[in-house]
Design a protein around this motif. Structure first.
Motif, PDB file in Angstrom:
ATOM      1  N   GLN A 107       2.019  -1.985  19.170  1.00 19.89           N
ATOM      2  CA  GLN A 107       1.616  -0.583  19.258  1.00 19.89           C
ATOM      3  C   GLN A 107       2.636   0.254  20.024  1.00 19.89           C
ATOM      4  N   CYS A 121       4.553   3.440  18.496  1.00 20.81           N
ATOM      5  CA  CYS A 121       4.543   4.732  19.173  1.00 20.81           C
ATOM      6  C   CYS A 121       5.939   5.356  19.158  1.00 20.81           C
ATOM      7  N   GLN A 175      -3.692   9.942  18.019  1.00 20.28           N
ATOM      8  CA  GLN A 175      -4.783   9.816  17.035  1.00 20.28           C
ATOM      9  C   GLN A 175      -4.525   8.632  16.100  1.00 20.28           C
ATOM     10  N   LEU A 219      -2.821   5.865  16.763  1.00 18.60           N
ATOM     11  CA  LEU A 219      -2.895   4.577  17.471  1.00 18.60           C
ATOM     12  C   LEU A 219      -4.214   4.345  18.191  1.00 18.60           C
ATOM     13  N   GLY A 220      -5.038   5.388  18.273  1.00 21.15           N
ATOM     14  CA  GLY A 220      -6.293   5.250  18.998  1.00 21.15           C
ATOM     15  C   GLY A 220      -6.088   5.309  20.498  1.00 21.15           C
ATOM     16  N   TRP A 221      -5.052   5.959  20.937  1.00 22.84           N
ATOM     17  CA  TRP A 221      -4.739   6.123  22.351  1.00 22.84           C
ATOM     18  C   TRP A 221      -5.089   7.534  22.800  1.00 22.84           C
ATOM     19  N   SER A 222      -4.933   7.780  24.092  1.00 21.83           N
ATOM     20  CA  SER A 222      -5.048   9.152  24.591  1.00 21.83           C
ATOM     21  C   SER A 222      -3.661   9.784  24.539  1.00 21.83           C
TER      22      SER A 222
END
Length: 174
Positions: free
Chosen positions: A29, A33, A49, A51-54
């Motif tokens: 990941q 990024c 969005q 990667l499902g991260w903040s």
């Protein structure tokens, strides 16, 4: 906005190759990024969005990329034996004579192994330490004891000879 990630061809190729050889999800990941930013020029919010991260995490990763470069991807796994007395190889050496004796059909006790362990390390250890050591090396107790050590064999034999109350042979007189 200053671009922290340069999208030149050698960088993109290096990231793409590294992505193929990623060994963990975290490393994969992190590479994604950087690769998404380098190839598509996406914003931190878009990458987050995907990667499902903040968004803040993406900003931190981009900042770390600028400071550390590819060292960012060398993820150290969590856990481990940080307070070990002996390494795995030293433990194996310690157990070698006991293994030989067990393979010859000998009986081993944890107290003997504990004594050898304490002599080797120069420290007193709990019995549970030795049990964990044996578990790490695949040892397990195979044979249950045939009887309880405090069992009264004569009382058990006498009990087998008396019929239970209420049966035709064991009726109480009277």
């Amino acid at each position: 906005m200053k671009s922290l990630i340069v999208g030149d061809r050698p960088t993109v190729e290096r990231l793409a190759e590294r992505l193929k050889s990623a060994s963990s999800r975290t490393e994969y990941q992190r590479i994604q990024c950087m690769l998404i930013r380098a190839t598509l020029g996406s914003s931190a919010a878009e990458i987050a969005q995907l990667l499902g991260w903040s968004t803040a995490t993406v900003h931190v990763m981009h900042s770390r990329w600028a400071k550390e470069g590819e060292a960012l991807f060398d993820v150290r796994e969590r856990g481990g034996r940080h307070h070990q007395h002996l390494s795995a190889e030293q433990e194996q050496e310690l157990l070698a004579p006991f293994v030989a004796r067990a393979q010859a059909g000998g009986l081993l006790t944890v107290a003997e192994i504990q004594q050898a362990y304490q002599e080797r390390t120069g420290k007193t250890v709990a019995r549970s330490t030795v049990y964990r050591l044996l578990e790490r090396h695949g040892w397990r107790k195979l044979v249950p004891r045939p009887r309880h050590p405090k069992a009264d064999v004569q009382a058990q034999a006498a009990l087998k000879k008396t019929p239970p109350r209420g049966t035709p042979r064991g009726l109480a007189p009277g």
